[in-house]
Design a protein around this motif. Sequence first.
Motif, mmCIF file in Angstrom:
data_model
loop_
_atom_site.group_PDB
_atom_site.id
_atom_site.type_symbol
_atom_site.label_atom_id
_atom_site.label_comp_id
_atom_site.label_asym_id
_atom_site.label_seq_id
_atom_site.Cartn_x
_atom_site.Cartn_y
_atom_site.Cartn_z
ATOM 1 N N VAL A 133 -39.866 -56.195 -60.949
ATOM 2 C CA VAL A 133 -38.481 -56.904 -60.824
ATOM 3 C C VAL A 133 -38.843 -58.492 -61.598
ATOM 4 O O VAL A 133 -38.084 -59.057 -62.004
ATOM 5 C CB VAL A 133 -38.510 -57.358 -59.222
ATOM 6 N N ARG A 134 -40.219 -58.938 -61.486
ATOM 7 C CA ARG A 134 -40.426 -60.224 -62.036
ATOM 8 C C ARG A 134 -39.993 -60.097 -63.701
ATOM 9 O O ARG A 134 -39.732 -60.978 -64.072
ATOM 10 C CB ARG A 134 -41.996 -60.454 -61.853
ATOM 11 N N ARG A 135 -40.325 -58.949 -64.304
ATOM 12 C CA ARG A 135 -40.348 -58.851 -65.718
ATOM 13 C C ARG A 135 -38.833 -58.802 -65.884
ATOM 14 O O ARG A 135 -38.185 -59.346 -67.105
ATOM 15 C CB ARG A 135 -40.819 -57.527 -66.414
ATOM 16 N N ALA A 136 -37.958 -58.202 -65.079
ATOM 17 C CA ALA A 136 -36.510 -58.202 -65.494
ATOM 18 C C ALA A 136 -35.938 -59.453 -65.347
ATOM 19 O O ALA A 136 -34.886 -59.965 -65.994
ATOM 20 C CB ALA A 136 -36.009 -57.066 -64.308
ATOM 21 N N GLU A 137 -36.309 -60.279 -64.056
ATOM 22 C CA GLU A 137 -35.688 -61.607 -64.178
ATOM 23 C C GLU A 137 -36.230 -62.482 -65.461
ATOM 24 O O GLU A 137 -35.276 -63.265 -65.955
ATOM 25 C CB GLU A 137 -36.335 -62.111 -63.003
ATOM 26 N N GLN A 138 -37.380 -62.278 -65.794
ATOM 27 C CA GLN A 138 -37.951 -63.008 -67.039
ATOM 28 C C GLN A 138 -37.093 -62.924 -68.238
ATOM 29 O O GLN A 138 -36.633 -63.427 -69.002
ATOM 30 C CB GLN A 138 -39.273 -62.864 -67.389
ATOM 31 N N SER A 139 -36.548 -61.529 -68.345
ATOM 32 C CA SER A 139 -35.956 -61.094 -69.526
ATOM 33 C C SER A 139 -34.420 -61.380 -69.615
ATOM 34 O O SER A 139 -33.744 -61.295 -70.521
ATOM 35 C CB SER A 139 -35.988 -59.720 -69.924
ATOM 36 N N ARG A 140 -33.779 -62.049 -68.542
ATOM 37 C CA ARG A 140 -32.563 -62.369 -68.625
ATOM 38 C C ARG A 140 -32.127 -63.541 -69.255
ATOM 39 O O ARG A 140 -32.974 -64.710 -69.222
ATOM 40 C CB ARG A 140 -32.061 -62.495 -66.858
ATOM 41 N N PRO A 141 -30.952 -63.774 -70.057
ATOM 42 C CA PRO A 141 -30.749 -64.961 -70.614
ATOM 43 C C PRO A 141 -30.713 -66.071 -69.619
ATOM 44 O O PRO A 141 -30.035 -65.988 -68.471
ATOM 45 C CB PRO A 141 -29.345 -64.699 -71.220
ATOM 46 N N GLY A 142 -31.282 -67.444 -70.193
ATOM 47 C CA GLY A 142 -31.269 -68.568 -69.400
ATOM 48 C C GLY A 142 -32.076 -68.616 -68.187
ATOM 49 O O GLY A 142 -32.194 -69.479 -67.641
ATOM 50 N N GLU A 175 -43.491 -52.329 -57.996
ATOM 51 C CA GLU A 175 -42.107 -52.750 -58.141
ATOM 52 C C GLU A 175 -41.972 -54.269 -58.436
ATOM 53 O O GLU A 175 -40.938 -54.975 -58.763
ATOM 54 C CB GLU A 175 -41.541 -52.427 -56.872
ATOM 55 N N ALA A 176 -42.787 -55.207 -57.610
ATOM 56 C CA ALA A 176 -42.660 -56.717 -57.760
ATOM 57 C C ALA A 176 -42.839 -57.267 -59.286
ATOM 58 O O ALA A 176 -42.130 -57.955 -59.717
ATOM 59 C CB ALA A 176 -43.732 -57.448 -56.824
ATOM 60 N N GLU A 177 -43.861 -56.425 -59.999
ATOM 61 C CA GLU A 177 -44.039 -56.726 -61.534
ATOM 62 C C GLU A 177 -42.835 -56.458 -62.061
ATOM 63 O O GLU A 177 -42.330 -57.249 -63.050
ATOM 64 C CB GLU A 177 -45.189 -56.122 -61.824
ATOM 65 N N GLN A 208 -60.812 -48.944 -61.467
ATOM 66 C CA GLN A 208 -61.500 -49.004 -60.429
ATOM 67 C C GLN A 208 -60.472 -49.039 -59.361
ATOM 68 O O GLN A 208 -60.801 -48.611 -58.076
ATOM 69 C CB GLN A 208 -62.205 -50.377 -60.398
ATOM 70 N N GLU A 209 -58.940 -49.564 -59.460
ATOM 71 C CA GLU A 209 -58.630 -49.603 -58.231
ATOM 72 C C GLU A 209 -56.992 -49.260 -58.349
ATOM 73 O O GLU A 209 -56.579 -49.642 -59.574
ATOM 74 C CB GLU A 209 -58.527 -50.833 -57.763
ATOM 75 N N TRP A 210 -56.285 -48.642 -57.620
ATOM 76 C CA TRP A 210 -54.886 -48.336 -57.786
ATOM 77 C C TRP A 210 -54.194 -49.431 -57.267
ATOM 78 O O TRP A 210 -54.315 -50.059 -56.035
ATOM 79 C CB TRP A 210 -54.590 -47.085 -56.867
ATOM 80 N N ALA A 211 -52.809 -49.789 -57.914
ATOM 81 C CA ALA A 211 -52.040 -50.891 -57.395
ATOM 82 C C ALA A 211 -51.120 -50.264 -56.435
ATOM 83 O O ALA A 211 -50.844 -48.994 -56.670
ATOM 84 C CB ALA A 211 -51.223 -51.289 -58.640
ATOM 85 N N PRO A 212 -50.846 -50.959 -55.438
ATOM 86 C CA PRO A 212 -49.813 -50.390 -54.440
ATOM 87 C C PRO A 212 -48.478 -50.395 -54.922
ATOM 88 O O PRO A 212 -48.059 -50.946 -55.875
ATOM 89 C CB PRO A 212 -49.942 -51.317 -53.327
#
Length: 149
Positions: free
Chosen positions: A121-130, A117-119, A108-112
């Motif tokens: 970055v969030r995933r990259a931060e989650q996957s970091r050790p610790g 990019e925010a998603e 229905q809708e396109w993500a800006p």
Amino acid sequence: MAPLGQPLLAERQGRHAARQRRGQAYKARVAAAHRGQRALKGPVVLSATLYPPTCQTSDLGNRLKVLEDALELLTYLNDSQVRRYRDVAFADGVHGNVARVELVLDGQEWAPPAEVEAERVRRAEQSRPGSGGRRWRATGPRKSWGASG
């Protein structure tokens, strides 16, 4: 449509390192084929026809899961957005040496771009050790279901 090849079978974490490397290579090919494409947000309906290069028997559900994972942050933000399947199947017969997937996504809708990019970055931060991310490691004894003894 780009010939993406056949999605590899999903495997349990920690097993079959060679298959994991092939899975990562497959995801990289999918990313290259969809570079610059806008991602959908909200519910998505997925239709797909998989054209295998051989008549080898395969598990459609496992192949589909790998494809869904590979399309995250490319065609939708998260594979949990896929709410329904329509016309998902293996094509009959053998289709040459190059496997491919024909894919249609309805949303229905396109993500800006900033949201995508925010998603990322969030995933990259989650996957970091610790980082306290969602990574987990199985501990304790293994259970054998249905075995006596």
